[in-house]
Design a protein around this motif. Structure first.
Motif, mmCIF file in Angstrom:
data_model
loop_
_atom_site.group_PDB
_atom_site.id
_atom_site.type_symbol
_atom_site.label_atom_id
_atom_site.label_comp_id
_atom_site.label_asym_id
_atom_site.label_seq_id
_atom_site.Cartn_x
_atom_site.Cartn_y
_atom_site.Cartn_z
ATOM 1 N N VAL A 354 0.825 -1.204 0.000
ATOM 2 C CA VAL A 354 0.000 0.000 0.000
ATOM 3 C C VAL A 354 0.860 1.255 0.000
ATOM 4 C CG1 VAL A 354 -0.178 -0.077 2.527
ATOM 5 C CG2 VAL A 354 -1.876 1.196 1.197
ATOM 6 N N TRP A 355 1.999 1.225 0.740
ATOM 7 C CA TRP A 355 2.842 2.416 0.795
ATOM 8 C C TRP A 355 3.578 2.642 -0.521
ATOM 9 C CZ3 TRP A 355 1.258 5.367 4.324
ATOM 10 C CH2 TRP A 355 0.811 4.866 5.548
ATOM 11 N N GLN A 356 3.899 1.556 -1.222
ATOM 12 C CA GLN A 356 4.510 1.728 -2.544
ATOM 13 C C GLN A 356 3.526 2.379 -3.515
ATOM 14 O OE1 GLN A 356 4.834 -1.006 -0.746
ATOM 15 N NE2 GLN A 356 7.031 -1.292 -0.465
ATOM 16 N N ARG A 357 2.249 1.979 -3.424
ATOM 17 C CA ARG A 357 1.245 2.579 -4.316
ATOM 18 C C ARG A 357 1.008 4.048 -3.969
ATOM 19 N NH1 ARG A 357 -1.280 -2.578 -3.536
ATOM 20 N NH2 ARG A 357 -2.688 -1.694 -1.948
ATOM 21 N N ILE A 358 1.012 4.351 -2.646
ATOM 22 C CA ILE A 358 0.850 5.760 -2.249
ATOM 23 C C ILE A 358 2.036 6.590 -2.729
ATOM 24 C CG2 ILE A 358 0.773 7.316 -0.260
ATOM 25 C CD1 ILE A 358 -0.820 5.184 1.217
ATOM 26 N N ALA A 359 3.253 6.050 -2.572
ATOM 27 C CA ALA A 359 4.446 6.772 -3.033
ATOM 28 C C ALA A 359 4.407 7.003 -4.539
ATOM 29 C CB ALA A 359 5.691 5.999 -2.636
ATOM 30 N N ALA A 360 3.943 5.991 -5.269
ATOM 31 C CA ALA A 360 3.857 6.140 -6.730
ATOM 32 C C ALA A 360 2.838 7.203 -7.107
ATOM 33 C CB ALA A 360 3.483 4.794 -7.359
ATOM 34 N N LEU A 361 1.726 7.269 -6.380
ATOM 35 C CA LEU A 361 0.714 8.291 -6.652
ATOM 36 C C LEU A 361 1.266 9.687 -6.399
ATOM 37 C CD1 LEU A 361 -2.189 9.199 -7.244
ATOM 38 C CD2 LEU A 361 -2.707 8.821 -4.815
ATOM 39 N N VAL A 362 1.961 9.872 -5.286
ATOM 40 C CA VAL A 362 2.553 11.172 -4.987
ATOM 41 C C VAL A 362 3.593 11.547 -6.038
ATOM 42 C CG1 VAL A 362 3.924 12.463 -3.299
ATOM 43 C CG2 VAL A 362 2.110 10.924 -2.519
ATOM 44 N N ASP A 363 4.345 10.569 -6.489
ATOM 45 C CA ASP A 363 5.385 10.829 -7.485
ATOM 46 C C ASP A 363 4.787 11.229 -8.830
ATOM 47 O OD1 ASP A 363 8.151 10.872 -8.257
ATOM 48 O OD2 ASP A 363 7.755 9.061 -9.430
ATOM 49 N N ARG A 364 3.633 10.622 -9.181
ATOM 50 C CA ARG A 364 3.016 10.923 -10.479
ATOM 51 C C ARG A 364 2.332 12.289 -10.483
ATOM 52 N NH1 ARG A 364 1.092 5.629 -10.019
ATOM 53 N NH2 ARG A 364 -0.974 6.478 -9.512
ATOM 54 N N ALA A 365 1.662 12.629 -9.394
ATOM 55 C CA ALA A 365 0.881 13.873 -9.374
ATOM 56 C C ALA A 365 1.039 14.586 -8.044
ATOM 57 C CB ALA A 365 -0.586 13.563 -9.654
ATOM 58 N N LYS A 368 -1.522 17.649 -7.473
ATOM 59 C CA LYS A 368 -2.898 17.227 -7.199
ATOM 60 C C LYS A 368 -3.026 16.669 -5.784
ATOM 61 C CE LYS A 368 -4.148 16.183 -12.006
ATOM 62 N NZ LYS A 368 -4.576 15.121 -12.948
ATOM 63 N N VAL A 369 -2.005 15.943 -5.342
ATOM 64 C CA VAL A 369 -2.067 15.344 -4.005
ATOM 65 C C VAL A 369 -2.101 16.418 -2.935
ATOM 66 C CG1 VAL A 369 -0.778 13.969 -2.329
ATOM 67 C CG2 VAL A 369 -1.022 13.156 -4.673
ATOM 68 N N TRP A 370 -1.196 17.413 -3.037
ATOM 69 C CA TRP A 370 -1.195 18.425 -1.978
ATOM 70 C C TRP A 370 -2.409 19.337 -2.071
ATOM 71 C CZ3 TRP A 370 -1.498 23.543 -2.677
ATOM 72 C CH2 TRP A 370 -0.938 24.152 -3.810
ATOM 73 N N ALA A 371 -2.932 19.558 -3.280
ATOM 74 C CA ALA A 371 -4.125 20.393 -3.410
ATOM 75 C C ALA A 371 -5.339 19.714 -2.781
ATOM 76 C CB ALA A 371 -4.382 20.694 -4.880
ATOM 77 N N VAL A 372 -5.508 18.429 -3.060
ATOM 78 C CA VAL A 372 -6.629 17.691 -2.464
ATOM 79 C C VAL A 372 -6.453 17.594 -0.947
ATOM 80 C CG1 VAL A 372 -7.777 15.445 -2.351
ATOM 81 C CG2 VAL A 372 -7.107 16.392 -4.567
ATOM 82 N N SER A 373 -5.224 17.365 -0.493
ATOM 83 C CA SER A 373 -4.977 17.283 0.949
ATOM 84 C C SER A 373 -5.289 18.615 1.623
ATOM 85 C CB SER A 373 -3.522 16.895 1.215
ATOM 86 O OG SER A 373 -3.221 15.652 0.615
ATOM 87 N N LEU A 374 -4.885 19.719 0.992
ATOM 88 C CA LEU A 374 -5.160 21.034 1.552
ATOM 89 C C LEU A 374 -6.660 21.305 1.612
ATOM 90 C CD1 LEU A 374 -4.137 23.756 2.582
ATOM 91 C CD2 LEU A 374 -3.992 24.531 0.207
ATOM 92 N N ALA A 375 -7.383 20.910 0.580
ATOM 93 C CA ALA A 375 -8.832 21.111 0.575
ATOM 94 C C ALA A 375 -9.499 20.331 1.701
ATOM 95 C CB ALA A 375 -9.407 20.697 -0.782
ATOM 96 N N CYS A 376 -9.044 19.101 1.922
ATOM 97 C CA CYS A 376 -9.614 18.292 3.013
ATOM 98 C C CYS A 376 -9.305 18.914 4.379
ATOM 99 C CB CYS A 376 -9.071 16.869 2.946
ATOM 100 S SG CYS A 376 -9.604 15.933 1.491
ATOM 101 N N LEU A 377 -8.082 19.412 4.549
ATOM 102 C CA LEU A 377 -7.713 20.042 5.814
ATOM 103 C C LEU A 377 -8.521 21.313 6.063
ATOM 104 C CD1 LEU A 377 -3.835 19.596 5.733
ATOM 105 C CD2 LEU A 377 -5.443 18.429 7.239
ATOM 106 N N LEU A 378 -8.726 22.107 5.020
ATOM 107 C CA LEU A 378 -9.515 23.330 5.174
ATOM 108 C C LEU A 378 -10.969 23.005 5.502
ATOM 109 C CD1 LEU A 378 -8.106 25.514 2.244
ATOM 110 C CD2 LEU A 378 -7.713 25.800 4.689
ATOM 111 N N ALA A 379 -11.488 21.932 4.904
ATOM 112 C CA ALA A 379 -12.861 21.530 5.209
ATOM 113 C C ALA A 379 -12.997 21.111 6.671
ATOM 114 C CB ALA A 379 -13.282 20.385 4.290
#
Length: 411
Positions: A354-365, A368-379
């Motif tokens: 699971v952590w390899q897939r998460i790392a690959a997602l962060v590496d690809r985009a 988008k990852v930090w923007a979505v994370s920021l939106a969730c934190l603001l909510a």
């Protein structure tokens, strides 16, 4: 490489270890001396905007001796009226006029409306500290001379004494529990006997340094320390120093692994590479925590504001220890630091975890990852104005039944 150069390479880590041993020996005792500069007044646990806080501040304008009230409550052993014990209670209160720790004359005994209880107020000096408990014992001994009654001690003095008992030795207990927990975790992670002890020693050194700095600043009125801040500081420093040490030691172990089968990585080269590749992550993590702690400066509670700069000092001490003491010890120990385990090349990742897939997602985009994370934190943060903090009532402050709580209920 010349003999002189080889000796010079060993000189720096030896000096660093010697300096930190001196820091531990000289500054270590300050971890137990923060209570000397601690301030545990009532206003520290009240909002600055509260009316009671303003009253406490306004009282300082009057030239009168401050006192810490101890409220004595008498009830009948059989639950009946105590009207006929009022004269005895008055004599008991009057006998305390010249007792050590008493700040003035006690009030006369007042009878409750139902006639089943008597009440008297004994003013105690607010600066008694460790002498508060003996002073309350003298008050209780005098009050128990009233025959046929049960004595209860309530009021701020009794509550403060119960709080002191509750926090007595808690700093040492918290520190011992934290160190044992960290030791067990490190033993499971590294399967090494020596490295966990080195990491814990560095954490203890950083705690001693932090406590010495906080002691000096509190002694000059720059920062404020109370019992709550003392307890949190030790846990915070031990946890942060261990966390940063994990980053550095993991990188050092990777650098010790030879790139080729016949090669052997030099311990000095490995330490320099590990320090160069991990210091930025350690400093960034520490800066995040320190800035988060400094945000407590805008708190409306005095003890919360006090935790901000004190905690940031603890984090800074943890970083200094991790980036100086730990690399020096690792250089001196080399591969022996991981004994009986041996540093080996990491097994190739299959990419299925699971952590390899998460790392690959962060590496690809990453954006988008930090923007979505920021939106969730603001909510989530949008709900913060709905938090209603009205404090904790006295009967819920203590886990066990404290005498002052029972006395307050009787009162």
């Amino acid at each position: 490489m010349s003999v002189t150069h080889r000796r010079a390479r060993w000189l720096v880590p030896l000096l660093l270890v010697a300096v930190w041993l001196g820091v531990g020996g000289v500054l270590g005792p300050y971890a137990g001396r923060l209570g000397e500069v601690a301030t545990n007044d009532q206003a520290a646990f009240l909002p600055r905007s509260a009316e009671s806080t303003e009253v406490i501040a306004a009282q300082r304008a009057f030239r009168q001796d401050e006192a810490l009230p101890a409220i004595v409550v008498w009830t009948s052993d059989g639950g009946g009226p105590v009207r006929d014990r009022r004269a005895d209670a008055d004599r008991a209160l009057a006998s305390l006029a010249d007792a050590p720790g008493v700040a003035g004359r006690a009030s006369p005994a007042l009878l409750s409306q139902d006639g089943k209880a008597l009440q008297g107020v004994v003013p105690l000096r607010p600066d008694l500290g460790d002498a508060l408990a003996p002073a309350l014992d003298r008050v209780r001994a005098a009050a128990e001379r009233v025959p046929g009654t049960t004595v209860h001690l309530a009021g701020p003095a009794a509550t403060q004494a119960d709080l002191s008992d509750a926090f007595a030795g808690i700093d040492g207990l918290l520190l011992a529990v934290a160190l044992v927990t960290v030791l067990v975790i490190l033993l499971l992670v590294y399967r090494s006997l020596l490295l966990p002890l080195v990491i814990i020693l560095g954490a203890v050194f950083s705690l001693g340094l932090a406590c010495a700095v906080v002691y000096a600043l509190a002694d000059h009125g720059v920062v404020r320390v109370d019992g709550q801040v003392q307890g949190i500081l030790s846990i915070l420093v031990i946890g942060a120093a261990t966390d940063y040490a994990l980053l550095l030691t993991a990188r050092y172990r990777e650098e010790l692994v030879p790139r080729q089968a016949a090669a052997r990585t030099d311990r000095f080269t490995a330490a320099r590479a590990a320090l160069r590749r991990s210091w930025s992550a350690i400093v960034a993590s520490a800066a995040t925590v320190a800035l988060g702690l400094l945000a407590l400066l805008i708190s409306d509670l005095t003890n919360n504001r006090a935790l901000g700069p004190v905690g940031a000092i603890g984090i800074a001490a943890a970083v200094v220890s991790t980036l100086t003491f730990l690399p020096a010890v690792l250089v001196l120990l080399g591969r022996a630091a991981y004994w009986p385990a041996t540093p080996r090349p990491a097994r190739p990742s299959t990419g299925a975890g699971v952590w390899q897939r998460i790392a690959a997602l962060v590496d690809r985009a990453p954006r988008k990852v930090w923007a979505v994370s920021l939106a969730c934190l603001l909510a989530c943060a949008a709900f913060s104005p709905t938090l209603a903090s009205r404090g904790v009532p006295l009967d819920e402050t203590f886990v066990d039944d404290a005498p002052s709580v029972a006395a307050q209920s009787t009162l």
